[in-house]
Structure formats: structure tokens, C-alpha cells
Design an enzyme around this catalytic site. Structure first.
Site, mmCIF file in Angstrom:
data_model
loop_
_atom_site.group_PDB
_atom_site.id
_atom_site.type_symbol
_atom_site.label_atom_id
_atom_site.label_comp_id
_atom_site.label_asym_id
_atom_site.label_seq_id
_atom_site.Cartn_x
_atom_site.Cartn_y
_atom_site.Cartn_z
ATOM 1 N N HIS A 160 44.909 26.698 -32.704
ATOM 2 C CA HIS A 160 45.009 27.221 -31.328
ATOM 3 C C HIS A 160 43.951 26.544 -30.464
ATOM 4 O O HIS A 160 43.209 26.065 -30.885
ATOM 5 C CB HIS A 160 44.798 28.982 -31.038
ATOM 6 C CG HIS A 160 43.506 29.234 -31.610
ATOM 7 N ND1 HIS A 160 42.274 29.129 -30.942
ATOM 8 C CD2 HIS A 160 43.106 29.956 -32.996
ATOM 9 C CE1 HIS A 160 41.471 29.840 -31.775
ATOM 10 N NE2 HIS A 160 41.546 30.019 -32.938
ATOM 11 N N ASP B 64 42.225 27.512 -27.566
ATOM 12 C CA ASP B 64 41.284 28.257 -26.817
ATOM 13 C C ASP B 64 40.153 28.473 -27.871
ATOM 14 O O ASP B 64 40.294 28.445 -29.105
ATOM 15 C CB ASP B 64 41.847 29.445 -26.237
ATOM 16 C CG ASP B 64 42.356 30.340 -27.428
ATOM 17 O OD1 ASP B 64 42.962 29.966 -28.243
ATOM 18 O OD2 ASP B 64 42.126 31.567 -27.016
ATOM 19 N N ASP C 190 36.547 26.968 -34.272
ATOM 20 C CA ASP C 190 37.676 27.837 -34.272
ATOM 21 C C ASP C 190 38.421 28.000 -32.671
ATOM 22 O O ASP C 190 38.037 28.353 -31.950
ATOM 23 C CB ASP C 190 36.975 29.232 -34.272
ATOM 24 C CG ASP C 190 37.919 30.310 -34.317
ATOM 25 O OD1 ASP C 190 39.302 30.147 -34.195
ATOM 26 O OD2 ASP C 190 37.674 31.513 -33.901
ATOM 27 N N GLU D 27 44.836 32.359 -28.270
ATOM 28 C CA GLU D 27 45.034 33.087 -29.525
ATOM 29 C C GLU D 27 43.956 34.124 -29.625
ATOM 30 O O GLU D 27 43.928 35.313 -30.009
ATOM 31 C CB GLU D 27 44.828 32.223 -30.602
ATOM 32 C CG GLU D 27 45.005 32.718 -31.989
ATOM 33 C CD GLU D 27 43.490 33.196 -32.707
ATOM 34 O OE1 GLU D 27 43.633 33.915 -33.739
ATOM 35 O OE2 GLU D 27 42.560 33.049 -32.084
ATOM 36 N N GLU D 28 42.641 33.687 -29.202
ATOM 37 C CA GLU D 28 41.369 34.635 -29.064
ATOM 38 C C GLU D 28 41.656 35.791 -28.414
ATOM 39 O O GLU D 28 40.859 36.692 -28.412
ATOM 40 C CB GLU D 28 40.029 33.711 -28.545
ATOM 41 C CG GLU D 28 39.917 32.452 -29.461
ATOM 42 C CD GLU D 28 39.321 32.917 -30.855
ATOM 43 O OE1 GLU D 28 39.166 34.078 -30.936
ATOM 44 O OE2 GLU D 28 38.917 31.827 -31.699
ATOM 45 N N ASP E 64 43.131 28.153 -39.561
ATOM 46 C CA ASP E 64 42.349 28.880 -38.652
ATOM 47 C C ASP E 64 41.421 29.977 -39.320
ATOM 48 O O ASP E 64 40.821 30.760 -38.916
ATOM 49 C CB ASP E 64 43.375 29.745 -37.568
ATOM 50 C CG ASP E 64 42.482 30.380 -36.482
ATOM 51 O OD1 ASP E 64 41.515 29.753 -36.114
ATOM 52 O OD2 ASP E 64 42.922 31.432 -35.711
ATOM 53 N N HIS F 296 32.338 31.858 -33.034
ATOM 54 C CA HIS F 296 32.044 32.797 -31.809
ATOM 55 C C HIS F 296 30.572 32.954 -31.291
ATOM 56 O O HIS F 296 30.378 33.648 -30.654
ATOM 57 C CB HIS F 296 32.801 34.131 -31.881
ATOM 58 C CG HIS F 296 34.246 34.284 -32.017
ATOM 59 N ND1 HIS F 296 35.033 35.182 -31.851
ATOM 60 C CD2 HIS F 296 35.086 33.203 -32.318
ATOM 61 C CE1 HIS F 296 36.338 34.925 -32.224
ATOM 62 N NE2 HIS F 296 36.334 33.777 -32.566
#
Length: 409
Positions: free
Chosen positions: A78, A80, A139, A173-174, A196, A378
Site C-alpha cells: 500500500h 499510504d 509500513d 490501507e491504513e 505488509d 506507526h
């Protein structure tokens, strides 16, 4: 491939592509589309086939088959990064030959093996960290880097037997919308893998069943000077409701196959307040019981009220992909063998979250998840091991080879 992989990753993480859950457009942020445009140009320059960017921000491409009769498979990552922590002005640090000590992140932060003992697995390796002011973006820019590096290798080595290989880089995706506009028939793969995951060796095909519950407290506002017997403070109602939620049934009180309720947002005024919970459980029956329990709690709370009320709305988000993947054991067997072939022990464990693959599996594209090599996603303590990224590249290449070998056997 090591240098190309590293340079690619460092280039990508400097592009801020945080998604925005408040924006219902796709992509939810213009930066994701700009990143996809840059990747499109790169894929075309590298010689990928069928390079296409949709108006919703989905970038797909192909590596042509080198032999007939082999299933088309895919790899997905992904665009984002998480909106939880800043993704702007990423300034990575390269720690060569890591010696096991704590790593300084800027002026005020450290990455310490006392807090993160898994760091000690990487003695002598190359770590890539943040400077303490942003997340790293591994990520899932690590996944994008690994897929492009692996599939470019196959493009340059047509002597390697494999079927058609598809890639797709998805937006948002997030914020749970990565599969919203994914065209499974157009993608054309019989199965796929999201790249991922986290630490070296991870292979995941179980994830939470997930729902969101919004509880709205309806109060009654008036001037506080004349509030006696009239005012009903919706914020107080909401706070009292949450105060009686089970303390152990939370993310911080659960692990492994435990489910939970998680209050992710609380907002409001005297007239109206809102609690937003996410509901998670691996077991579908327990998941349904959680939703029923929360609904009954609202009813019970309302029964004790003289004034004011609570309303609840529950929306399912995604389901455990295990049910869609287990009927096709070869998908897991191939990935497990590819990981083992690199001298790595497969870490088969449940995802305490979700990926695009969970929804795609229910859309007809079985899609387990494979490691990228990163940790602590994150947040400012995120880091990734370059050697683990190299292993991910090798696993992707080997999956393509093994798929062809299995078909020819």
C-alpha cells in the site's frame, strides 16, 4: 540488489503519503496519487508491462510469463502511511553493524533494546531508524521497495521459469479502504500475497474479524444557571458508560488470540456526545457475541435513565481471511517453503489487525501476508533491518519459482 533496494526505500520514505480517514475521496490524500505517478514512471522505465494507474489511485503492472501453464499470481503493498504519527520530513538514520546498544533518535528520544528486546536479533546487521520526529514509513514502503526490486530481477532474468506476475499498490490501507476500488477480475491473479508484515519470517493468514461501533449520547442543553432538573450532559453520560466497560478487554490487556473493545475516539458537547469503539475477535462466534453484548449494554444503560438516551450503530469492517485461505493450502505451503529456503524459520501467527488481503480474500482473491522486515510501525520507534528486507526480496522471487515448479511437478 542490496544497494538498489536501499536507495529505492530511502527515496520512497521521504515522500509523505499519510492517509486521511475524514476524506471520503480515493485516494484520501493527493500525495498518495503523486507517489503513485512517480512509481508508474519508474515501473515503465524498468520495463514492466501493463503499467496502469486508475483514477482512484490503484497502480498495477505485470511481469510477463516465461512459460505456459503456470497460474498468474500477485503481490500487493500500500501507498499510504498511518495517520497516527507524522509522516512528514522523514530523516532516516542508517546504523551499520549494529552493536546492541541503544540508538539515539534526535535530541530527546532513544531506541532501546531494554524496551524493544527484538533489536538484539540484529547484532551485526544494518538497521534503518527514524530521527525521533516521524514514523519511518516502512509500513508499507518497504513492501513496495521489495516487490519492485524482486520483480525487476525477474524481468532481467527471463531464463527463470514463472507465470505472469501481477503487482498492485493500493491507497488508503491504513484507514481500512485499501480494497474499496480494487478490481479483482482485472487484476487477474489466482491468488496474491500482501507484503505488509513485520519481522523476518512472518507469514500470516489469520486476522481479526472487525467492526466499528458508534454510540451517540443524546442529552439536553440549557443555561447552566438554570440547569437544575433540566440539563442532561451527554458528555457525562458517555463518560459513565465507558467507565463501566471491562478493563481487561482492551488492546493493552489482550494478546495472541484475545479479542477486545477499543475506544478510539470520544467527542461531544452537552447536547450530544459520541463514543467510537472498534470491536475485534478472531473467532466469528465470539465476534458476534461482542456486538450483541455491546448492544445489550446500551439498552440496559437506557433503561436506567430518566432523561437522555444512548443510541448505537455497528458497522462490520472486515472478516478473518482464514476461512477463505484454508481451502487452498498450496498458497501457504509455497510461501512457507520460500521462507524456509532462505534459511529463515517461518513465523506463522495471527495478525492482530487487518490488511488489504483480508478483504481481498472475501472478494475472491486469497491473499495471505508476508513480512517486510520492520518493527514498531506507526511511530517514532519504527525501524527496519536491511538484511531482512533482502530476505523478503528473495522470498518473493522464490514464490514465483516455486509456483512454476509445483505446476510442472
Amino acid at each position: 540488489m542490496r544497494q538498489a533496494l536501499l536507495e529505492r526505500f530511502l527515496r520512497y520514505i521521504k515522500i509523505d503519503t499519510q492517509s486521511d480517514g475524514k476524506n471520503l475521496e480515493s485516494p484520501s490524500t493527493p500525495s498518495q496519487f503523486e507517489f503513485a505517478k512517480l512509481l508508474k514512471l519508474e515501473l515503465e522505465e524498468l520495463g514492466f508491462h501493463r503499467v496502469e494507474l486508475s483514477d482512484k489511485g490503484y497502480l498495477s503492472a505485470s511481469v510477463p510469463k516465461t512459460i505456459e501453464g503456470v497460474p498468474c499470481i500477485g503481490f500487493i503493498a500500500h501507498l499510504d502511511t498511518a495517520p497516527d504519527f507524522s509522516g512528514a520530513n522523514v530523516t532516516p538514520q542508517l546504523i551499520n553493524d549494529y552493536d546492541g546498544s541503544e540508538i539515539k533518535l534526535g535530541e530527546d528520544e532513544v531506541l532501546s533494546p531494554e524496551l524493544f528486546p527484538h533489536m538484539l536479533k540484529y547484532l551485526g546487521k544494518t538497521l534503518i531508524t527514524t530521527d525521533g520526529t516521524s514514523l519511518l514509513g516502512g509500513d508499507d514502503k518497504a513492501g513496495i521497495s521489495e516487490i519492485i526490486t524482486a520483480l525487476h530481477y525477474l524481468l532481467e532474468h527471463p531464463e527463470i521459469p514463472h507465470g505472469e506476475i501481477r503487482l498492485c499498490f493500493t491507497p488508503d490501507e491504513e484507514i481500512g479502504r485499501g480494497a474499496d476500488h480494487f478490481d479483482v477480475p482485472e487484476f487477474g491473479a489466482q491468488w496474491a500475497y500482501t507484503i505488509d508484515g513485520g519481522q523476518l519470517g512472518e507469514l500470516e493468514f489469520e486476522n481479526f474479524n472487525a467492526a466499528t461501533a458508534v454510540i451517540t449520547a443524546k442529552g439536553n442543553n440549557c443555561h447552566p444557571g438554570t440547569a437544575y432538573g433540566v440539563m442532561v450532559n451527554a458528555q457525562t453520560m458517555a463518560a459513565r458508560f465507558h467507565a463501566k466497560m471491562p478493563l481487561h478487554d482492551t488492546p493493552e490487556g489482550s494478546k495472541d488470540y484475545d479479542g477486545f473493545f477499543h475506544l478510539i475516539n470520544m467527542q461531544g458537547q452537552t447536547e450530544e456526545a459520541e463514543l467510537t469503539y472498534i470491536i475485534r475477535d478472531f473467532d466469528l462466534e465470539l465476534f458476534e457475541k461482542r456486538k450483541t453484548w455491546l448492544t445489550e449494554r446500551v439498552k440496559s444503560y437506557n433503561a436506567d435513565l430518566v432523561l437522555g438516551s444512548l443510541e448505537i450503530e455497528i458497522t462490520d469492517s472486515y472478516f478473518n481471511m482464514k476461512e477463505q485461505i484454508l481451502p487452498y493450502p498450496h498458497i501457504i505451503d509455497i510461501a512457507e517453503k520460500a521462507i524456509t529456503n532462505q534459511g529463515v524459520t517461518p513465523l506463522i501467527k495471527p495478525i492482530r489487525g487487518g490488511t488489504d488481503g483480508s478483504r481481498l480474500s472475501y472478494m475472491g482473491l486469497p491473499c495471505p501476508n508476508i513480512f517486510t522486515g520492520g518493527h514498531n510501525f506507526h511511530g517514532k520507534h519504527e525501524y527496519i533491518c536491511l538484511e531482512s528486507m533482502e530476505k523478503a526480496v528473495d522470498v518473493i522471487i522464490d514464490i514465483c519459482k516455486l509456483t512454476a515448479e509445483e505446476q510442472q511437478a
